[in-house]
Motif scaffolding. Sequence first.
Motif, PDB file in Angstrom:
ATOM      1  N   LEU A 166       0.829  -1.208   0.000  1.00  0.00           N
ATOM      2  CA  LEU A 166       0.000   0.000   0.000  1.00  0.00           C
ATOM      3  C   LEU A 166       0.864   1.259   0.000  1.00  0.00           C
ATOM      4  N   ALA A 167       2.024   1.181   0.652  1.00  0.00           N
ATOM      5  CA  ALA A 167       2.925   2.336   0.673  1.00  0.00           C
ATOM      6  C   ALA A 167       3.618   2.524  -0.672  1.00  0.00           C
ATOM      7  N   GLN A 168       4.141   1.432  -1.224  1.00  0.00           N
ATOM      8  CA  GLN A 168       4.869   1.518  -2.492  1.00  0.00           C
ATOM      9  C   GLN A 168       3.953   1.755  -3.691  1.00  0.00           C
ATOM     10  N   GLY A 169       2.793   1.119  -3.656  1.00  0.00           N
ATOM     11  CA  GLY A 169       1.956   1.085  -4.856  1.00  0.00           C
ATOM     12  C   GLY A 169       0.726   1.958  -4.801  1.00  0.00           C
ATOM     13  N   ALA A 170       0.720   2.944  -3.932  1.00  0.00           N
ATOM     14  CA  ALA A 170      -0.484   3.759  -3.750  1.00  0.00           C
ATOM     15  C   ALA A 170      -0.986   4.344  -5.071  1.00  0.00           C
ATOM     16  N   ASP A 171      -0.071   4.965  -5.841  1.00  0.00           N
ATOM     17  CA  ASP A 171      -0.506   5.580  -7.089  1.00  0.00           C
ATOM     18  C   ASP A 171      -0.938   4.536  -8.110  1.00  0.00           C
ATOM     19  N   ARG A 172      -0.341   3.327  -8.033  1.00  0.00           N
ATOM     20  CA  ARG A 172      -0.718   2.266  -8.959  1.00  0.00           C
ATOM     21  C   ARG A 172      -2.116   1.730  -8.646  1.00  0.00           C
ATOM     22  N   PHE A 173      -2.422   1.589  -7.341  1.00  0.00           N
ATOM     23  CA  PHE A 173      -3.784   1.194  -6.972  1.00  0.00           C
ATOM     24  C   PHE A 173      -4.786   2.253  -7.441  1.00  0.00           C
ATOM     25  N   ALA A 174      -4.418   3.521  -7.279  1.00  0.00           N
ATOM     26  CA  ALA A 174      -5.301   4.598  -7.737  1.00  0.00           C
ATOM     27  C   ALA A 174      -5.518   4.515  -9.241  1.00  0.00           C
ATOM     28  N   ASN A 175      -4.465   4.219  -9.999  1.00  0.00           N
ATOM     29  CA  ASN A 175      -4.603   4.077 -11.452  1.00  0.00           C
ATOM     30  C   ASN A 175      -5.549   2.936 -11.807  1.00  0.00           C
ATOM     31  N   ALA A 176      -5.442   1.831 -11.060  1.00  0.00           N
ATOM     32  CA  ALA A 176      -6.315   0.692 -11.326  1.00  0.00           C
ATOM     33  C   ALA A 176      -7.781   1.072 -11.107  1.00  0.00           C
ATOM     34  N   PHE A 177      -8.052   1.828 -10.056  1.00  0.00           N
ATOM     35  CA  PHE A 177      -9.417   2.303  -9.826  1.00  0.00           C
ATOM     36  C   PHE A 177      -9.901   3.128 -11.015  1.00  0.00           C
ATOM     37  N   GLN A 178      -9.056   4.034 -11.488  1.00  0.00           N
ATOM     38  CA  GLN A 178      -9.444   4.905 -12.601  1.00  0.00           C
ATOM     39  C   GLN A 178      -9.802   4.075 -13.831  1.00  0.00           C
ATOM     40  N   VAL A 179      -9.010   3.050 -14.111  1.00  0.00           N
ATOM     41  CA  VAL A 179      -9.245   2.209 -15.290  1.00  0.00           C
ATOM     42  C   VAL A 179     -10.536   1.416 -15.149  1.00  0.00           C
ATOM     43  N   LEU A 180     -10.723   0.804 -13.980  1.00  0.00           N
ATOM     44  CA  LEU A 180     -11.876  -0.080 -13.796  1.00  0.00           C
ATOM     45  C   LEU A 180     -13.189   0.680 -13.650  1.00  0.00           C
ATOM     46  N   ALA A 181     -13.112   1.970 -13.299  1.00  0.00           N
ATOM     47  CA  ALA A 181     -14.322   2.778 -13.137  1.00  0.00           C
ATOM     48  C   ALA A 181     -14.791   3.406 -14.444  1.00  0.00           C
ATOM     49  N   VAL A 182     -14.009   3.290 -15.501  1.00  0.00           N
ATOM     50  CA  VAL A 182     -14.394   3.893 -16.782  1.00  0.00           C
ATOM     51  C   VAL A 182     -15.689   3.256 -17.287  1.00  0.00           C
ATOM     52  N   PRO A 183     -16.670   4.061 -17.678  1.00  0.00           N
ATOM     53  CA  PRO A 183     -17.905   3.485 -18.228  1.00  0.00           C
ATOM     54  C   PRO A 183     -17.589   2.572 -19.412  1.00  0.00           C
ATOM     55  N   GLY A 184     -18.174   1.396 -19.400  1.00  0.00           N
ATOM     56  CA  GLY A 184     -17.942   0.442 -20.474  1.00  0.00           C
ATOM     57  C   GLY A 184     -16.773  -0.489 -20.242  1.00  0.00           C
ATOM     58  N   ALA A 185     -16.022  -0.293 -19.142  1.00  0.00           N
ATOM     59  CA  ALA A 185     -14.877  -1.167 -18.879  1.00  0.00           C
ATOM     60  C   ALA A 185     -15.315  -2.581 -18.499  1.00  0.00           C
ATOM     61  N   ILE A 224     -15.305   6.536  -6.996  1.00  0.00           N
ATOM     62  CA  ILE A 224     -15.992   5.427  -6.333  1.00  0.00           C
ATOM     63  C   ILE A 224     -17.434   5.326  -6.837  1.00  0.00           C
ATOM     64  N   ALA A 225     -18.093   6.463  -7.033  1.00  0.00           N
ATOM     65  CA  ALA A 225     -19.462   6.442  -7.562  1.00  0.00           C
ATOM     66  C   ALA A 225     -19.491   5.862  -8.969  1.00  0.00           C
ATOM     67  N   GLU A 226     -18.483   6.201  -9.784  1.00  0.00           N
ATOM     68  CA  GLU A 226     -18.415   5.639 -11.133  1.00  0.00           C
ATOM     69  C   GLU A 226     -18.193   4.121 -11.063  1.00  0.00           C
ATOM     70  N   MET A 227     -17.336   3.701 -10.141  1.00  0.00           N
ATOM     71  CA  MET A 227     -17.110   2.271  -9.968  1.00  0.00           C
ATOM     72  C   MET A 227     -18.401   1.572  -9.562  1.00  0.00           C
ATOM     73  N   ALA A 228     -19.126   2.170  -8.628  1.00  0.00           N
ATOM     74  CA  ALA A 228     -20.388   1.582  -8.183  1.00  0.00           C
ATOM     75  C   ALA A 228     -21.393   1.480  -9.323  1.00  0.00           C
ATOM     76  N   ASP A 229     -21.488   2.531 -10.123  1.00  0.00           N
ATOM     77  CA  ASP A 229     -22.406   2.503 -11.258  1.00  0.00           C
ATOM     78  C   ASP A 229     -22.024   1.434 -12.266  1.00  0.00           C
ATOM     79  N   ALA A 230     -20.719   1.172 -12.373  1.00  0.00           N
ATOM     80  CA  ALA A 230     -20.249   0.197 -13.352  1.00  0.00           C
ATOM     81  C   ALA A 230     -20.483  -1.249 -12.938  1.00  0.00           C
ATOM     82  N   VAL A 231     -20.453  -1.525 -11.616  1.00  0.00           N
ATOM     83  CA  VAL A 231     -20.463  -2.930 -11.209  1.00  0.00           C
ATOM     84  C   VAL A 231     -21.618  -3.314 -10.304  1.00  0.00           C
ATOM     85  N   THR A 232     -22.418  -2.362  -9.813  1.00  0.00           N
ATOM     86  CA  THR A 232     -23.499  -2.741  -8.901  1.00  0.00           C
ATOM     87  C   THR A 232     -24.857  -2.689  -9.579  1.00  0.00           C
ATOM     88  N   VAL A 233     -25.796  -3.393  -8.963  1.00  0.00           N
ATOM     89  CA  VAL A 233     -27.180  -3.416  -9.460  1.00  0.00           C
ATOM     90  C   VAL A 233     -28.120  -3.112  -8.306  1.00  0.00           C
TER      91      VAL A 233
END
Length: 268
Positions: free
Chosen positions: A136-155, A259-268
């Motif tokens: 979590l210390a080393q990869g903080a920005d990488r985890f953030a990037n993963a969130f950005q990618v997975l939250a994209v509409p249509g991902a 987080i809201a975009e992620m929720a919209d992408a994966v929740t029902v």
Amino acid sequence: MVASTMNPDRVACEIVDDPQRLIPFDAVHNFRDLGGYATDDGRTIGWGRLFRADGLYRLTDADLDVIDALGIRTVVDLRSAREFDDHGRFPLERYPVAFHHLPILDATWQRDEIPAVEDTEDGAVEFLTWAYGDMLAQGADRFANAFQVLAVPGAAPAVFHCAAGKDRTGVLAALILGALGVDHEAIVADYALTEAAMVRMRTWVLANHPEMADRMGETPAFMLSSKPQAMRNILDTMTRDHGSVRGYLSTIGVGPAVIAEMADAVTV
């Protein structure tokens, strides 16, 4: 109205162990659906929207038929550059997807870099708690990037993976589930499912890859384990230091909008 006598802990356990969670493959052993978990806004993560996995570079032709049936659109590879170069990547030439290589660590841990722990249950918990905190210390920005990618509409449907689907994948899964407001005990129980996956992987490796089996045999058991208490420790630390998983995520640039975009992408 008659009060429900259903035990919430039992319901959560049944959801974690739902038979549709584990997706069977020939050469991939820890490919799991993150669907079915209730979020704190009254929604549920939809089945077939978001998956976690181990090394997708091993996919066979038959396995790619399963990927096709799942309709996977996005693959996020969390392995290091060296792992990527040494072992290859998802077979884009046979199954095109939106592919993202987002290494969480620049290099996997070496024996001389980790704390001295005993090869016991307590030692495994101590090592994994240290390792996930370091990640979590080393990869903080990488985890953030993963969130950005997975939250994209249509991902979605999307899958993220590392080598064993245990550590880097396990921490990202915990962050995503925590961001969506899934109960911490469900997050811990989902993480713990990897223990059985490691047994499946060892069995397959012994039968198909003797050299890899030798490397696994030389690796201390505590480094190959997935102890629930370690994940519980990490979640407790985030809650203590930041109020919640969402509080931690806000410190690394993952705010309510993502987080809201992620929720919209994966929740029902």
